[in-house]
Design a protein around this motif. Structure first.
Motif, PDB file in Angstrom:
ATOM      1  N   ILE A  37       0.872  -1.168   0.000  1.00  0.00           N
ATOM      2  CA  ILE A  37       0.000   0.000   0.000  1.00  0.00           C
ATOM      3  C   ILE A  37       0.910   1.219   0.000  1.00  0.00           C
ATOM      4  O   ILE A  37       1.765   1.354   0.867  1.00  0.00           O
ATOM      5  N   ARG A  38       0.723   2.071  -0.991  1.00  0.00           N
ATOM      6  CA  ARG A  38       1.561   3.265  -1.086  1.00  0.00           C
ATOM      7  C   ARG A  38       0.684   4.509  -1.093  1.00  0.00           C
ATOM      8  O   ARG A  38      -0.400   4.510  -1.656  1.00  0.00           O
ATOM      9  N   LYS A  39       1.181   5.569  -0.462  1.00  0.00           N
ATOM     10  CA  LYS A  39       0.459   6.833  -0.453  1.00  0.00           C
ATOM     11  C   LYS A  39       0.835   7.617  -1.702  1.00  0.00           C
ATOM     12  O   LYS A  39       2.016   7.794  -2.008  1.00  0.00           O
ATOM     13  N   LEU A  40      -0.167   8.088  -2.413  1.00  0.00           N
ATOM     14  CA  LEU A  40       0.057   8.842  -3.645  1.00  0.00           C
ATOM     15  C   LEU A  40       0.180  10.330  -3.346  1.00  0.00           C
ATOM     16  O   LEU A  40      -0.172  10.796  -2.259  1.00  0.00           O
ATOM     17  N   ALA A  41       0.654  11.081  -4.316  1.00  0.00           N
ATOM     18  CA  ALA A  41       0.801  12.530  -4.162  1.00  0.00           C
ATOM     19  C   ALA A  41      -0.554  13.199  -3.933  1.00  0.00           C
ATOM     20  O   ALA A  41      -0.636  14.241  -3.283  1.00  0.00           O
ATOM     21  N   SER A  42      -1.622  12.583  -4.442  1.00  0.00           N
ATOM     22  CA  SER A  42      -2.967  13.128  -4.281  1.00  0.00           C
ATOM     23  C   SER A  42      -3.500  12.947  -2.863  1.00  0.00           C
ATOM     24  O   SER A  42      -4.552  13.491  -2.525  1.00  0.00           O
ATOM     25  N   GLY A  43      -2.790  12.144  -2.034  1.00  0.00           N
ATOM     26  CA  GLY A  43      -3.239  11.877  -0.672  1.00  0.00           C
ATOM     27  C   GLY A  43      -4.021  10.583  -0.549  1.00  0.00           C
ATOM     28  O   GLY A  43      -4.375  10.170   0.548  1.00  0.00           O
ATOM     29  N   LYS A  44      -4.296   9.934  -1.687  1.00  0.00           N
ATOM     30  CA  LYS A  44      -5.007   8.661  -1.659  1.00  0.00           C
ATOM     31  C   LYS A  44      -4.002   7.526  -1.510  1.00  0.00           C
ATOM     32  O   LYS A  44      -2.795   7.735  -1.577  1.00  0.00           O
ATOM     33  N   TYR A  45      -4.525   6.318  -1.286  1.00  0.00           N
ATOM     34  CA  TYR A  45      -3.685   5.143  -1.093  1.00  0.00           C
ATOM     35  C   TYR A  45      -3.969   4.138  -2.196  1.00  0.00           C
ATOM     36  O   TYR A  45      -5.112   3.901  -2.553  1.00  0.00           O
ATOM     37  N   ARG A  46      -2.902   3.544  -2.741  1.00  0.00           N
ATOM     38  CA  ARG A  46      -3.053   2.565  -3.797  1.00  0.00           C
ATOM     39  C   ARG A  46      -2.534   1.219  -3.325  1.00  0.00           C
ATOM     40  O   ARG A  46      -1.469   1.122  -2.728  1.00  0.00           O
ATOM     41  N   LEU A  47      -3.326   0.180  -3.605  1.00  0.00           N
ATOM     42  CA  LEU A  47      -2.978  -1.191  -3.253  1.00  0.00           C
ATOM     43  C   LEU A  47      -2.394  -1.852  -4.492  1.00  0.00           C
ATOM     44  O   LEU A  47      -2.998  -1.813  -5.564  1.00  0.00           O
ATOM     45  N   TYR A  48      -1.194  -2.427  -4.342  1.00  0.00           N
ATOM     46  CA  TYR A  48      -0.523  -3.107  -5.446  1.00  0.00           C
ATOM     47  C   TYR A  48      -0.438  -4.596  -5.155  1.00  0.00           C
ATOM     48  O   TYR A  48      -0.423  -5.022  -4.005  1.00  0.00           O
ATOM     49  N   SER A  49      -0.329  -5.381  -6.223  1.00  0.00           N
ATOM     50  CA  SER A  49      -0.128  -6.808  -6.106  1.00  0.00           C
ATOM     51  C   SER A  49       1.176  -7.086  -5.374  1.00  0.00           C
ATOM     52  O   SER A  49       2.137  -6.333  -5.484  1.00  0.00           O
ATOM     53  N   ARG A  50       1.225  -8.175  -4.622  1.00  0.00           N
ATOM     54  CA  ARG A  50       2.452  -8.540  -3.906  1.00  0.00           C
ATOM     55  C   ARG A  50       3.516  -9.058  -4.861  1.00  0.00           C
ATOM     56  O   ARG A  50       4.698  -8.919  -4.609  1.00  0.00           O
ATOM     57  N   LYS A  51       3.086  -9.676  -5.962  1.00  0.00           N
ATOM     58  CA  LYS A  51       4.046 -10.258  -6.901  1.00  0.00           C
ATOM     59  C   LYS A  51       4.266  -9.319  -8.090  1.00  0.00           C
ATOM     60  O   LYS A  51       3.334  -8.684  -8.562  1.00  0.00           O
ATOM     61  N   LYS A  52       5.498  -9.263  -8.555  1.00  0.00           N
ATOM     62  CA  LYS A  52       5.822  -8.469  -9.727  1.00  0.00           C
ATOM     63  C   LYS A  52       5.534  -9.281 -10.985  1.00  0.00           C
ATOM     64  O   LYS A  52       5.732 -10.493 -11.016  1.00  0.00           O
ATOM     65  N   ASN A  53       5.096  -8.596 -12.030  1.00  0.00           N
ATOM     66  CA  ASN A  53       4.924  -9.224 -13.333  1.00  0.00           C
ATOM     67  C   ASN A  53       6.318  -9.495 -13.888  1.00  0.00           C
ATOM     68  O   ASN A  53       7.122  -8.575 -14.025  1.00  0.00           O
ATOM     69  N   PRO A  54       6.656 -10.742 -14.193  1.00  0.00           N
ATOM     70  CA  PRO A  54       8.015 -11.027 -14.657  1.00  0.00           C
ATOM     71  C   PRO A  54       8.364 -10.344 -15.977  1.00  0.00           C
ATOM     72  O   PRO A  54       9.524 -10.070 -16.254  1.00  0.00           O
ATOM     73  N   ASN A  55       7.353 -10.053 -16.816  1.00  0.00           N
ATOM     74  CA  ASN A  55       7.621  -9.419 -18.108  1.00  0.00           C
ATOM     75  C   ASN A  55       7.916  -7.933 -17.970  1.00  0.00           C
ATOM     76  O   ASN A  55       8.825  -7.415 -18.637  1.00  0.00           O
ATOM     77  N   THR A  56       7.162  -7.234 -17.127  1.00  0.00           N
ATOM     78  CA  THR A  56       7.321  -5.783 -17.007  1.00  0.00           C
ATOM     79  C   THR A  56       8.109  -5.369 -15.775  1.00  0.00           C
ATOM     80  O   THR A  56       8.634  -4.258 -15.726  1.00  0.00           O
ATOM     81  N   GLY A  57       8.165  -6.241 -14.767  1.00  0.00           N
ATOM     82  CA  GLY A  57       8.839  -5.902 -13.517  1.00  0.00           C
ATOM     83  C   GLY A  57       8.025  -4.979 -12.631  1.00  0.00           C
ATOM     84  O   GLY A  57       8.524  -4.454 -11.652  1.00  0.00           O
ATOM     85  N   LYS A  58       6.755  -4.786 -12.978  1.00  0.00           N
ATOM     86  CA  LYS A  58       5.880  -3.894 -12.204  1.00  0.00           C
ATOM     87  C   LYS A  58       4.812  -4.702 -11.493  1.00  0.00           C
ATOM     88  O   LYS A  58       4.552  -5.857 -11.808  1.00  0.00           O
ATOM     89  N   ARG A  59       4.156  -4.052 -10.533  1.00  0.00           N
ATOM     90  CA  ARG A  59       3.078  -4.677  -9.782  1.00  0.00           C
ATOM     91  C   ARG A  59       1.724  -4.226 -10.319  1.00  0.00           C
ATOM     92  O   ARG A  59       1.571  -3.085 -10.737  1.00  0.00           O
ATOM     93  N   ARG A  60       0.738  -5.121 -10.237  1.00  0.00           N
ATOM     94  CA  ARG A  60      -0.602  -4.793 -10.717  1.00  0.00           C
ATOM     95  C   ARG A  60      -1.311  -3.876  -9.724  1.00  0.00           C
ATOM     96  O   ARG A  60      -1.246  -4.074  -8.511  1.00  0.00           O
ATOM     97  N   ASN A  61      -1.997  -2.855 -10.228  1.00  0.00           N
ATOM     98  CA  ASN A  61      -2.791  -1.945  -9.415  1.00  0.00           C
ATOM     99  C   ASN A  61      -4.069  -2.669  -9.000  1.00  0.00           C
ATOM    100  O   ASN A  61      -4.844  -3.101  -9.851  1.00  0.00           O
ATOM    101  N   LEU A  62      -4.282  -2.820  -7.688  1.00  0.00           N
ATOM    102  CA  LEU A  62      -5.474  -3.525  -7.191  1.00  0.00           C
ATOM    103  C   LEU A  62      -6.524  -2.569  -6.646  1.00  0.00           C
ATOM    104  O   LEU A  62      -7.479  -2.993  -6.015  1.00  0.00           O
ATOM    105  N   GLY A  63      -6.334  -1.281  -6.852  1.00  0.00           N
ATOM    106  CA  GLY A  63      -7.342  -0.318  -6.442  1.00  0.00           C
ATOM    107  C   GLY A  63      -6.745   0.882  -5.745  1.00  0.00           C
ATOM    108  O   GLY A  63      -5.663   0.827  -5.176  1.00  0.00           O
TER     109      GLY A  63
END
Length: 84
Positions: A37-63
């Motif tokens: 869970i990361r705090k965004l510049a807007s003050g909201k919180y974003r939930l990311y997937s625990r696992k990284k996508n092996p192709n992109t190296g990024k985490r999926r946005n879960l809301g």
């Protein structure tokens, strides 16, 4: 004993401050088990997937949520759904 002084006993001090349950989350070797869970510049919180996508190296946005409590609640719902 020439020149020796008596030193008063001092109990050891606490080395690390007490931590919240969120910080005490223990991960298994080889698995990334952090609450993403990361705090965004807007003050909201974003939930990311625990696992990284092996192709992109990024985490999926879960809301995106207005409060951290709401993001944590959604993460618990996801974990319940995955295990039931």
């Amino acid at each position: 004993m020439t020149g020796s002084r008596a030193v008063a006993y001092r109990p050891p001090t606490q080395t690390a401050p007490l931590r919240s349950a969120r910080e005490l989350h223990v991960s298994l070797p080889g698995k990334e088990e952090e609450v993403m869970i990361r705090k965004l510049a807007s003050g909201k919180y974003r939930l990311y997937s625990r696992k990284k996508n092996p192709n992109t190296g990024k985490r999926r946005n879960l809301g995106t949520f207005t409060t951290r409590d709401a993001a944590e609640k959604h993460e618990r719902q996801i974990q319940y759904f995955k295990h039931h």
